[in-house]
Design a protein around this motif. Structure first.
Motif, PDB file in Angstrom:
ATOM      1  N   LEU A  14       1.015  -1.011  -0.647  1.00 31.50           N
ATOM      2  CA  LEU A  14       0.284   0.089  -0.024  1.00 31.50           C
ATOM      3  C   LEU A  14       0.913   0.959  -0.042  1.00 31.50           C
ATOM      4  CD1 LEU A  14      -2.771  -1.171   3.009  1.00 31.50           C
ATOM      5  CD2 LEU A  14      -2.822  -0.805   0.302  1.00 31.50           C
ATOM      6  N   LEU A  15       2.218   1.598  -0.080  1.00 30.01           N
ATOM      7  CA  LEU A  15       2.732   2.439   0.057  1.00 30.01           C
ATOM      8  C   LEU A  15       3.270   3.249  -0.943  1.00 30.01           C
ATOM      9  CD1 LEU A  15       6.273   1.002   2.336  1.00 30.01           C
ATOM     10  CD2 LEU A  15       4.172   2.582   2.851  1.00 30.01           C
ATOM     11  N   GLY A  24      -8.306   5.107  -0.093  1.00 29.84           N
ATOM     12  CA  GLY A  24      -9.262   5.391   0.839  1.00 29.84           C
ATOM     13  C   GLY A  24      -8.908   5.392   2.068  1.00 29.84           C
ATOM     14  N   PRO A  25     -10.433   6.095   3.711  1.00 29.81           N
ATOM     15  CA  PRO A  25     -10.123   6.520   4.809  1.00 29.81           C
ATOM     16  C   PRO A  25      -9.425   5.163   5.206  1.00 29.81           C
ATOM     17  CG  PRO A  25     -12.119   6.647   3.868  1.00 29.81           C
ATOM     18  CD  PRO A  25     -11.777   6.747   2.867  1.00 29.81           C
ATOM     19  N   PHE A  26      -9.942   3.866   5.539  1.00 36.25           N
ATOM     20  CA  PHE A  26      -9.525   3.056   6.313  1.00 36.25           C
ATOM     21  C   PHE A  26      -8.484   2.339   5.752  1.00 36.25           C
ATOM     22  CE2 PHE A  26      -9.840  -1.494   6.363  1.00 36.25           C
ATOM     23  CZ  PHE A  26     -10.941  -1.516   7.966  1.00 36.25           C
ATOM     24  N   HIS A  27      -8.012   2.228   4.308  1.00 33.53           N
ATOM     25  CA  HIS A  27      -6.257   2.230   4.045  1.00 33.53           C
ATOM     26  C   HIS A  27      -5.968   3.068   4.788  1.00 33.53           C
ATOM     27  CE1 HIS A  27      -8.483  -1.178   1.696  1.00 33.53           C
ATOM     28  NE2 HIS A  27      -7.241  -2.086   1.999  1.00 33.53           N
ATOM     29  N   TRP A  28      -5.945   3.682   4.509  1.00 34.02           N
ATOM     30  CA  TRP A  28      -5.260   5.369   5.381  1.00 34.02           C
ATOM     31  C   TRP A  28      -4.454   4.939   6.725  1.00 34.02           C
ATOM     32  CZ3 TRP A  28      -5.567   9.077   8.091  1.00 34.02           C
ATOM     33  CH2 TRP A  28      -4.274  10.056   8.646  1.00 34.02           C
ATOM     34  N   ALA A  43      11.364   2.282   8.436  1.00 32.38           N
ATOM     35  CA  ALA A  43      12.422   2.040   8.534  1.00 32.38           C
ATOM     36  C   ALA A  43      12.852   2.059   6.293  1.00 32.38           C
ATOM     37  CB  ALA A  43      13.166   1.487   8.582  1.00 32.38           C
ATOM     38  N   PHE A  44      11.721   1.481   6.384  1.00 33.58           N
ATOM     39  CA  PHE A  44      11.265   1.282   4.572  1.00 33.58           C
ATOM     40  C   PHE A  44      10.929   2.150   4.590  1.00 33.58           C
ATOM     41  CE2 PHE A  44       8.858  -0.915   1.231  1.00 33.58           C
ATOM     42  CZ  PHE A  44      10.236  -1.487   0.936  1.00 33.58           C
ATOM     43  N   LEU A  45       9.433   2.720   4.852  1.00 36.66           N
ATOM     44  CA  LEU A  45       8.984   4.215   3.889  1.00 36.66           C
ATOM     45  C   LEU A  45      10.308   5.281   3.724  1.00 36.66           C
ATOM     46  CD1 LEU A  45       6.592   5.694   3.252  1.00 36.66           C
ATOM     47  CD2 LEU A  45       6.447   6.318   5.766  1.00 36.66           C
ATOM     48  N   ASP A  46      10.907   5.436   5.206  1.00 35.07           N
ATOM     49  CA  ASP A  46      12.135   6.295   4.415  1.00 35.07           C
ATOM     50  C   ASP A  46      13.469   5.783   3.939  1.00 35.07           C
ATOM     51  OD1 ASP A  46      13.610   8.404   5.495  1.00 35.07           O
ATOM     52  OD2 ASP A  46      15.356   6.419   5.990  1.00 35.07           O
ATOM     53  N   SER A  47      13.475   4.577   3.589  1.00 41.79           N
ATOM     54  CA  SER A  47      14.524   4.727   2.166  1.00 41.79           C
ATOM     55  C   SER A  47      13.340   4.461   1.027  1.00 41.79           C
ATOM     56  CB  SER A  47      14.987   3.050   2.231  1.00 41.79           C
ATOM     57  OG  SER A  47      13.723   1.848   2.428  1.00 41.79           O
ATOM     58  N   PHE A  48      12.302   4.383   0.603  1.00 50.33           N
ATOM     59  CA  PHE A  48      11.260   4.288  -0.244  1.00 50.33           C
ATOM     60  C   PHE A  48      11.331   6.178  -0.505  1.00 50.33           C
ATOM     61  CE2 PHE A  48       7.135   4.559  -1.678  1.00 50.33           C
ATOM     62  CZ  PHE A  48       7.087   3.633  -2.352  1.00 50.33           C
TER      63      PHE A  48
END
Length: 263
Positions: A14-15, A24-28, A43-48
């Motif tokens: 989902l990133l 959508g608001p539920f997944h967010w 950490a993965f999001l930061d590298s992403f």
């Protein structure tokens, strides 16, 4: 996934939509909650998020717009679990059944226009069905299509949420609910990202269009499956006209979702 908490694997999937602001608001809410409790995913999001800047350092020259559009289409296909097949400019074999008695009339019209442009398809299918190719402009193409369309004063044009494009509904097949639409798009624009409730067939009449990895010119054909997201773009300086057979209407992503299903 629990009621609100996605798994790490689901968060990774989902990133991209999370970063693009189209969840959508539920997944967010689920992703935000998971990230607040999971250091490895943060950490993965930061590298992403740092990856685009690293790529810009490696390739300081900006890529051509057509390359960016092709890459965007390929990445979208991968996110949706589809392997990009590359450009597909001819009708699928099963589509030609529409030219047989009792076949789908809207698909048949697109096939006849394609036959007028494509020598190789005329050698394999009834050339007598072809609608001849016209001049370079959309008006030229319409001049030969008019005998096959209802009167122009009955066309219903709309601009709602289309980013500068206009779309007119020309026909609706009561048997299938599918509609035949004429799209008129200025050069250098991108249609907002959207999907359809059913299949969509696109055939370019004039100008040029980039749809994912496919670069389409007059007579070129492209099929999109139900739910497949895309956002075609046009070449700068070239007004693009296209015939579209649409099932299930248009469903936008992002903030345009508030418009609901259009068409």
């Amino acid at each position: 996934m629990t009621l609100l908490m996605p798994t790490c694997a689901e968060v990774v999937d989902l990133l991209t939509d999370y970063e693009e602001g189209v969840l959508g608001p539920f997944h967010w809410l689920g992703v935000k909650l998971h990230l607040s409790l999971c250091p490895p995913c943060r950490a993965f999001l930061d590298s992403f998020e740092r990856t685009p800047d690293l790529l810009r350092r490696l390739w300081p020259e900006p890529p051509a717009p057509s390359a960016e559009r092709a890459l965007d289409g390929a990445l979208t296909a991968l996110r949706q679990g589809r392997v990009p097949r590359g450009p597909v400019h001819h009708p699928e074999e099963g589509a030609w059944q529409a030219l047989e008695p009792g076949g789908d009339p809207l698909t048949a019209l697109l096939l006849k226009v394609h036959l007028g442009h494509c020598d190789s398809c005329r050698s394999q299918h009834p050339a007598s069905e072809a609608i001849p190719a016209a001049g370079p402009s959309g008006r030229d193409a319409l001049s030969l299509l008019r005998p096959h369309l209802p009167a122009e004063d009955g066309w219903r044009w709309t601009r709602l949420g289309l980013g500068g494009a206009q779309v007119a509904r020309l026909l609706k097949d009561p048997a299938t609910g599918a509609t035949l639409n004429l799209a008129r798009m200025p050069g250098g624009m991108s249609m907002p990202r959207h999907s359809h409730g059913g299949a969509e067939l696109s055939l370019v009449l004039a100008g040029a269009m980039q749809d994912g990895p496919a670069h389409l010119r007059p007579g070129d054909w492209l099929a999109c499956g139900p739910g497949q997201q895309h956002g075609p773009s046009t070449e700068p300086g070239l007004e693009c006209w296209a015939l579209l057979r649409i099932e299930g209407g248009i469903r936008f992503t992002g903030w345009r979702r508030v418009l609901g299903t259009v068409g």
